[in-house]
Design a protein around this motif. Structure first.
Motif, PDB file in Angstrom:
ATOM      1  N   CYS A  36      33.840  13.549  13.831  1.00  0.00           N
ATOM      2  CA  CYS A  36      33.925  13.504  12.363  1.00  0.00           C
ATOM      3  C   CYS A  36      32.549  13.646  11.729  1.00  0.00           C
ATOM      4  O   CYS A  36      32.392  14.316  10.699  1.00  0.00           O
ATOM      5  CB  CYS A  36      34.577  12.196  11.919  1.00  0.00           C
ATOM      6  SG  CYS A  36      36.334  12.067  12.325  1.00  0.00           S
ATOM      7  N   ALA A  37      31.542  13.021  12.336  1.00  0.00           N
ATOM      8  CA  ALA A  37      30.185  13.127  11.811  1.00  0.00           C
ATOM      9  C   ALA A  37      29.682  14.562  11.896  1.00  0.00           C
ATOM     10  O   ALA A  37      29.053  15.072  10.955  1.00  0.00           O
ATOM     11  CB  ALA A  37      29.248  12.188  12.578  1.00  0.00           C
ATOM     12  N   LEU A  39      31.497  17.382  11.967  1.00  0.00           N
ATOM     13  CA  LEU A  39      32.226  18.204  10.992  1.00  0.00           C
ATOM     14  C   LEU A  39      31.765  17.897   9.571  1.00  0.00           C
ATOM     15  O   LEU A  39      31.671  18.804   8.731  1.00  0.00           O
ATOM     16  CB  LEU A  39      33.730  17.960  11.130  1.00  0.00           C
ATOM     17  CG  LEU A  39      34.360  18.453  12.440  1.00  0.00           C
ATOM     18  CD1 LEU A  39      35.808  17.982  12.550  1.00  0.00           C
ATOM     19  CD2 LEU A  39      34.298  19.974  12.531  1.00  0.00           C
ATOM     20  N   THR A  40      31.469  16.631   9.309  1.00  0.00           N
ATOM     21  CA  THR A  40      30.962  16.253   7.985  1.00  0.00           C
ATOM     22  C   THR A  40      29.598  16.882   7.723  1.00  0.00           C
ATOM     23  O   THR A  40      29.289  17.270   6.583  1.00  0.00           O
ATOM     24  CB  THR A  40      30.882  14.722   7.871  1.00  0.00           C
ATOM     25  OG1 THR A  40      32.175  14.158   8.088  1.00  0.00           O
ATOM     26  CG2 THR A  40      30.370  14.306   6.495  1.00  0.00           C
ATOM     27  N   ALA A  41      28.780  17.014   8.767  1.00  0.00           N
ATOM     28  CA  ALA A  41      27.478  17.663   8.606  1.00  0.00           C
ATOM     29  C   ALA A  41      27.650  19.105   8.139  1.00  0.00           C
ATOM     30  O   ALA A  41      26.886  19.592   7.293  1.00  0.00           O
ATOM     31  CB  ALA A  41      26.713  17.631   9.929  1.00  0.00           C
ATOM     32  N   LYS A  43      30.174  20.288   6.364  1.00  0.00           N
ATOM     33  CA  LYS A  43      30.604  20.210   4.959  1.00  0.00           C
ATOM     34  C   LYS A  43      29.423  19.904   4.046  1.00  0.00           C
ATOM     35  O   LYS A  43      29.259  20.516   2.979  1.00  0.00           O
ATOM     36  CB  LYS A  43      31.662  19.109   4.835  1.00  0.00           C
ATOM     37  CG  LYS A  43      32.009  18.669   3.418  1.00  0.00           C
ATOM     38  CD  LYS A  43      32.765  19.722   2.644  1.00  0.00           C
ATOM     39  CE  LYS A  43      33.401  19.147   1.385  1.00  0.00           C
ATOM     40  NZ  LYS A  43      32.494  18.419   0.489  1.00  0.00           N
ATOM     41  N   LEU A  44      28.567  18.965   4.448  1.00  0.00           N
ATOM     42  CA  LEU A  44      27.412  18.604   3.624  1.00  0.00           C
ATOM     43  C   LEU A  44      26.440  19.769   3.489  1.00  0.00           C
ATOM     44  O   LEU A  44      25.882  20.012   2.410  1.00  0.00           O
ATOM     45  CB  LEU A  44      26.705  17.397   4.234  1.00  0.00           C
ATOM     46  CG  LEU A  44      27.470  16.070   4.168  1.00  0.00           C
ATOM     47  CD1 LEU A  44      26.822  15.029   5.062  1.00  0.00           C
ATOM     48  CD2 LEU A  44      27.543  15.565   2.723  1.00  0.00           C
ATOM     49  N   ASP A  47      27.597  22.257   1.068  1.00  0.00           N
ATOM     50  CA  ASP A  47      27.385  21.759  -0.298  1.00  0.00           C
ATOM     51  C   ASP A  47      25.903  21.597  -0.641  1.00  0.00           C
ATOM     52  O   ASP A  47      25.567  20.998  -1.664  1.00  0.00           O
ATOM     53  CB  ASP A  47      28.098  20.413  -0.476  1.00  0.00           C
ATOM     54  CG  ASP A  47      29.609  20.541  -0.406  1.00  0.00           C
ATOM     55  OD1 ASP A  47      30.109  21.653  -0.631  1.00  0.00           O
ATOM     56  OD2 ASP A  47      30.283  19.532  -0.109  1.00  0.00           O
ATOM     57  N   THR A  52      21.241  14.898   4.144  1.00  0.00           N
ATOM     58  CA  THR A  52      22.382  14.086   4.568  1.00  0.00           C
ATOM     59  C   THR A  52      23.093  14.736   5.744  1.00  0.00           C
ATOM     60  O   THR A  52      23.597  14.036   6.637  1.00  0.00           O
ATOM     61  CB  THR A  52      23.359  13.892   3.402  1.00  0.00           C
ATOM     62  OG1 THR A  52      22.647  13.541   2.219  1.00  0.00           O
ATOM     63  CG2 THR A  52      24.355  12.791   3.715  1.00  0.00           C
ATOM     64  N   ALA A  53      23.140  16.071   5.771  1.00  0.00           N
ATOM     65  CA  ALA A  53      23.752  16.770   6.895  1.00  0.00           C
ATOM     66  C   ALA A  53      22.990  16.482   8.186  1.00  0.00           C
ATOM     67  O   ALA A  53      23.595  16.271   9.251  1.00  0.00           O
ATOM     68  CB  ALA A  53      23.790  18.271   6.622  1.00  0.00           C
ATOM     69  N   ALA A  56      23.878  13.098   9.415  1.00  0.00           N
ATOM     70  CA  ALA A  56      25.213  13.080  10.021  1.00  0.00           C
ATOM     71  C   ALA A  56      25.153  13.550  11.472  1.00  0.00           C
ATOM     72  O   ALA A  56      25.844  12.999  12.349  1.00  0.00           O
ATOM     73  CB  ALA A  56      26.168  13.957   9.212  1.00  0.00           C
ATOM     74  N   ASP A  92      29.637  19.196  17.593  1.00  0.00           N
ATOM     75  CA  ASP A  92      28.556  18.393  17.011  1.00  0.00           C
ATOM     76  C   ASP A  92      27.184  18.998  17.252  1.00  0.00           C
ATOM     77  O   ASP A  92      26.313  18.951  16.362  1.00  0.00           O
ATOM     78  CB  ASP A  92      28.583  16.973  17.589  1.00  0.00           C
ATOM     79  CG  ASP A  92      29.832  16.215  17.185  1.00  0.00           C
ATOM     80  OD1 ASP A  92      30.475  16.620  16.210  1.00  0.00           O
ATOM     81  OD2 ASP A  92      30.164  15.225  17.859  1.00  0.00           O
TER      82      ASP A  92
END
Length: 271
Positions: A36-37, A39-41, A43-44, A47, A52-53, A56, A92
């Motif tokens: 999840c971390a 995949l969130t990276a 997304k960040l 954006d 923040t990426a 993550a 990741d």
């Protein structure tokens, strides 16, 4: 009637769920959190939240470092967990870092920038596949557990983001020339991951001597505090320190290999 009725199948499934020990669940949950971390990276980065990426991906690396230890401590290692860990590591540390760099600057190079990302992801996949094969080799000497063959995927993910750390700390102007150098650097890290160059394995560290415990504890606490308050600066230091250790890793590996070769020769009876 050959086929089981739906209620019968449901009872079998529930019995299987009730019979699954929690010690097998916990490590896989940690692995999923790491996924999840990662995949969130992505997304960040899409954006434009690059710092923040990066954090993550660091979180994903930390979780990846502890899920196996949790599994071994709980005696919850499983083939399923090993396969899940490899798939999560590819996302990741093979996909996410490359896409973060692509969204940041490599897209300016068009196809060349994308090719660098592809090579990095392919190198990570090959590195992980080779690791899974080598770990099951029964003829592998015990001393080789002290080393990784090729740069580990988590280390590669942290090291490859060095240009972004430097930009965030020093606010460097991103010119076409620097982006080309960045693409070359990404390809270089990819080659280190796919190569057979030995790297020290942190998994080989043993117990800390009692007389050095306080010092090691202090250093670890200081590193965590610095990483929390100065994350990008610490990541620069850690990346450079890790790369500077590669020659020492090669020398140590060659020393062990030479000693092993001599021991094998001595054990062979004369003709």
């Amino acid at each position: 009637m050959d086929e089981q009725t739906p209620p019968a199948r449901a009872r079998i499934q529930l019995r299987g769920l009730r019979g699954l020990p929690l010690r097998f669940v916990v490590p896989n949950v940690v692995t999923l959190l790491a996924l999840c971390a990662g995949l969130t990276a992505i997304k960040l980065a899409a954006d434009k939240h690059f710092e923040t990426a990066v954090l993550a991906i660091v979180v994903a690396a930390v979780l990846d470092g502890i899920d196996g230890r949790i599994a071994r401590a709980l005696k919850g290692s499983s083939r399923f967990g090993a396969e899940l860990d490899s798939l999560a590591d590819f996302i990741d540390f093979g996909v996410a870092p490359g896409l973060v760099l692509y969204f940041w600057s490599l897209h300016e190079l068009g196809t060349l920038g994308w090719v660098a990302v592809l090579f990095f992801a392919i190198a990570a996949a090959l590195r992980l596949a080779r690791f899974n094969v080598m770990i099951d080799d029964p003829d592998r000497p015990a001393w080789m557990a002290k080393f990784f063959t090729g740069m580990p995927a988590p280390a590669g993910a942290i090291v490859v983001l060095l240009p972004l750390y430097l930009h965030l700390v020093f606010n460097l102007t991103v010119s076409t020339g620097l982006i080309v150098l960045e693409a070359v650097y990404v390809l270089g890290v990819a080659l280190l991951m796919a190569s057979r160059i030995p790297h020290y394995s942190g998994k080989s560290l043993g117990r800390v001597p009692r007389e050095e415990f306080i010092f090691v504890l202090f250093v670890a606490a200081a590193a965590l505090v610095l990483l929390a308050f100065f994350p990008m600066q610490m990541l620069i230091v850690l990346s450079l320190l890790y790369m500077s250790m590669i020659p020492a890793s090669v020398r140590a590996y060659n020393t062990f290999a030479a000693q092993d070769a001599k021991a094998r020769e001595a054990s062979v009876p004369p003709a």
